[in-house]
Design a protein around this motif. Structure first.
Motif, PDB file in Angstrom:
ATOM      1  N   MET A 227      -3.567  -5.991  -5.788  1.00 30.57           N
ATOM      2  CA  MET A 227      -2.348  -6.370  -6.759  1.00 30.57           C
ATOM      3  C   MET A 227      -1.772  -5.322  -7.695  1.00 30.57           C
ATOM      4  O   MET A 227      -2.735  -4.705  -8.182  1.00 30.57           O
ATOM      5  N   THR A 228      -0.496  -5.051  -7.462  1.00 38.65           N
ATOM      6  CA  THR A 228      -0.174  -3.765  -8.104  1.00 38.65           C
ATOM      7  C   THR A 228       0.798  -4.082  -9.396  1.00 38.65           C
ATOM      8  O   THR A 228       1.639  -5.280  -9.173  1.00 38.65           O
ATOM      9  N   PRO A 229       1.194  -3.032 -10.145  1.00 36.73           N
ATOM     10  CA  PRO A 229       2.211  -3.492 -11.123  1.00 36.73           C
ATOM     11  C   PRO A 229       3.674  -3.671 -10.575  1.00 36.73           C
ATOM     12  O   PRO A 229       4.376  -4.295 -10.921  1.00 36.73           O
ATOM     13  N   THR A 230       3.919  -2.863  -9.525  1.00 37.98           N
ATOM     14  CA  THR A 230       5.268  -2.621  -9.002  1.00 37.98           C
ATOM     15  C   THR A 230       5.186  -2.569  -7.392  1.00 37.98           C
ATOM     16  O   THR A 230       4.499  -2.237  -6.894  1.00 37.98           O
ATOM     17  N   ARG A 255      -3.705  -6.808   2.195  1.00 38.64           N
ATOM     18  CA  ARG A 255      -2.497  -7.223   1.847  1.00 38.64           C
ATOM     19  C   ARG A 255      -2.152  -6.770   0.475  1.00 38.64           C
ATOM     20  O   ARG A 255      -2.954  -6.592  -0.387  1.00 38.64           O
ATOM     21  N   PHE A 256      -0.912  -6.355   0.440  1.00 37.30           N
ATOM     22  CA  PHE A 256      -0.318  -5.566  -0.818  1.00 37.30           C
ATOM     23  C   PHE A 256       0.751  -6.297  -1.471  1.00 37.30           C
ATOM     24  O   PHE A 256       1.929  -6.937  -0.907  1.00 37.30           O
ATOM     25  N   GLY A 257       0.567  -6.712  -2.898  1.00 34.10           N
ATOM     26  CA  GLY A 257       1.541  -7.422  -3.469  1.00 34.10           C
ATOM     27  C   GLY A 257       1.664  -6.681  -4.870  1.00 34.10           C
ATOM     28  O   GLY A 257       0.934  -6.105  -5.314  1.00 34.10           O
ATOM     29  N   SER A 258       2.767  -7.369  -5.739  1.00 34.70           N
ATOM     30  CA  SER A 258       2.913  -6.857  -7.098  1.00 34.70           C
ATOM     31  C   SER A 258       3.402  -7.917  -8.071  1.00 34.70           C
ATOM     32  O   SER A 258       4.003  -8.770  -7.757  1.00 34.70           O
ATOM     33  N   PHE A 259       2.953  -7.594  -9.171  1.00 33.47           N
ATOM     34  CA  PHE A 259       3.456  -8.553 -10.242  1.00 33.47           C
ATOM     35  C   PHE A 259       4.924  -8.426 -10.623  1.00 33.47           C
ATOM     36  O   PHE A 259       5.691  -9.516 -10.926  1.00 33.47           O
ATOM     37  N   GLU A 260       5.642  -7.453 -10.011  1.00 31.12           N
ATOM     38  CA  GLU A 260       7.068  -7.368 -10.228  1.00 31.12           C
ATOM     39  C   GLU A 260       7.799  -8.458  -9.362  1.00 31.12           C
ATOM     40  O   GLU A 260       8.822  -8.901  -9.583  1.00 31.12           O
ATOM     41  N   GLU A 261       7.173  -8.898  -8.264  1.00 38.04           N
ATOM     42  CA  GLU A 261       7.733  -9.651  -7.129  1.00 38.04           C
ATOM     43  C   GLU A 261       7.158 -11.148  -7.117  1.00 38.04           C
ATOM     44  O   GLU A 261       7.926 -11.994  -6.846  1.00 38.04           O
TER      45      GLU A 261
END
Length: 305
Positions: A227-230, A255-261
């Motif tokens: 989990m990433t910021p952007t 798996r890669f995701g962001s709080f932006e989305e």
């Protein structure tokens, strides 16, 4: 101090998420406290009565605009919860963060945990988080022999260690899938992060270490959710991990995701997570059709595809 019902809710929330700041506690337990004054007053009383401990963060939290303090259980609070809920597993809850210099990181992990709780609440029974374990918590807190209680940290040799920030089990369609969480705050160069983290997960997968952490799993593989910021940071880490991992089975775990989305409405079922082994984005849980081929909200599956 005689605890009010809302004080007990605060203690339960802190036990559930391990470390929270006052904003998070207000949003969970005092949603109508727009000024934060009631939240601060109750936290002050709990702190002075020995139920929680307050720590000052050494960096500014952008979401709060100041170096806001954080709170975690104190021994008195842990013992109260064990007695109130008649559940001795509370007594195994950690009282001190193992890395107090990384309090902002703990708060970020708690924010991801909160995101999952809200998403599961919106999922209408399709999926549930069976267990969530933070890095300082025991994976087997009900083990009576305290010497046999284990953390997520797994050491393979003097150089390779797998240390997830948290792990959880999601149950869907009669399967229990293990997810290890890597909470990224864009602190280190992406290639450095991949170089540090990849060897540990490669070893963990090779030895099916997730089955030792979570015997209830029904799958021979696990997932690593970064989990990433952007979205930009998520793409950078995806490329870095793909470069470090050549084994197809290892690549499938990430798996890669962001709080932006991501939010509580799209986290579980929308194709917003990036993979290392192909370019298509995937959901955390795939929807499947009912026997008459009509899409249904209550049917889903977990797979590596």
């Amino acid at each position: 101090m005689v605890l009010q019902e809302r004080d007990i809710e605060v203690l339960a929330a802190v036990a559930h998420y391990f470390i929270l700041n006052s904003r998070q506690i207000r949003e969970i337990c005092f949603p109508d406290d727009s000024s934060g004054r009631i939240t601060r007053r109750r936290l002050s009383k709990l702190m002075h009565a020995g139920y929680v401990r307050k720590r000052n963060m050494q960096v500014v939290n952008p979401a709060d605009g100041s170096a806001t303090p954080v709170y975690h259980l104190a021994k008195h609070g842990r013992e109260f919860l064990a007695g109130h809920f008649d559940d001795d597993t509370f007594l195994a809850k950690p009282l001190e963060p193992s890395q107090p210099q990384h309090l902002y990181h703990y708060v970020a992990v708690a924010e991801t945990h909160r995101l999952f709780d809200r998403a599961i609440a919106n999922a209408s029974g399709v999926a549930k988080v069976v267990r969530w374990v933070n890095e300082d918590e025991f994976v087997n807190p009900d083990e009576p022999d305290t010497s046999k209680r284990r953390l997520l940290r797994t050491s393979f040799d003097s150089r390779i260690v797998c240390l997830p920030d948290a792990a959880f089990v999601i149950r869907s369609q009669d399967h229990n899938a293990v997810f290890y969480l890597e909470q990224d705050r864009d602190t280190f160069f992406h290639d450095r992060v991949a170089a540090r983290k990849s060897p540990g997960y490669q070893k963990l997968l090779a030895g099916a270490g997730h089955k030792q952490h979570f015997p209830e799993t029904t799958l021979p593989f696990f997932f690593v959710l970064v989990m990433t910021p952007t979205a930009k940071r998520a793409n950078q880490l995806r490329a870095a991990f793909a470069k470090r991992n050549k084994d197809e089975e290892v690549l499938k775990t990430y798996r890669f995701g962001s709080f932006e989305e991501l939010n509580e409405h799209n986290l579980l079922f929308e194709p917003l997570l990036s993979c290392c082994h192909h370019d298509d984005r995937v959901p955390l849980i795939k929807r499947v059709a009912s026997p008459d081929h009509t899409p249904v909200e209550c049917s889903s599956q977990l797979s590596q595809g």
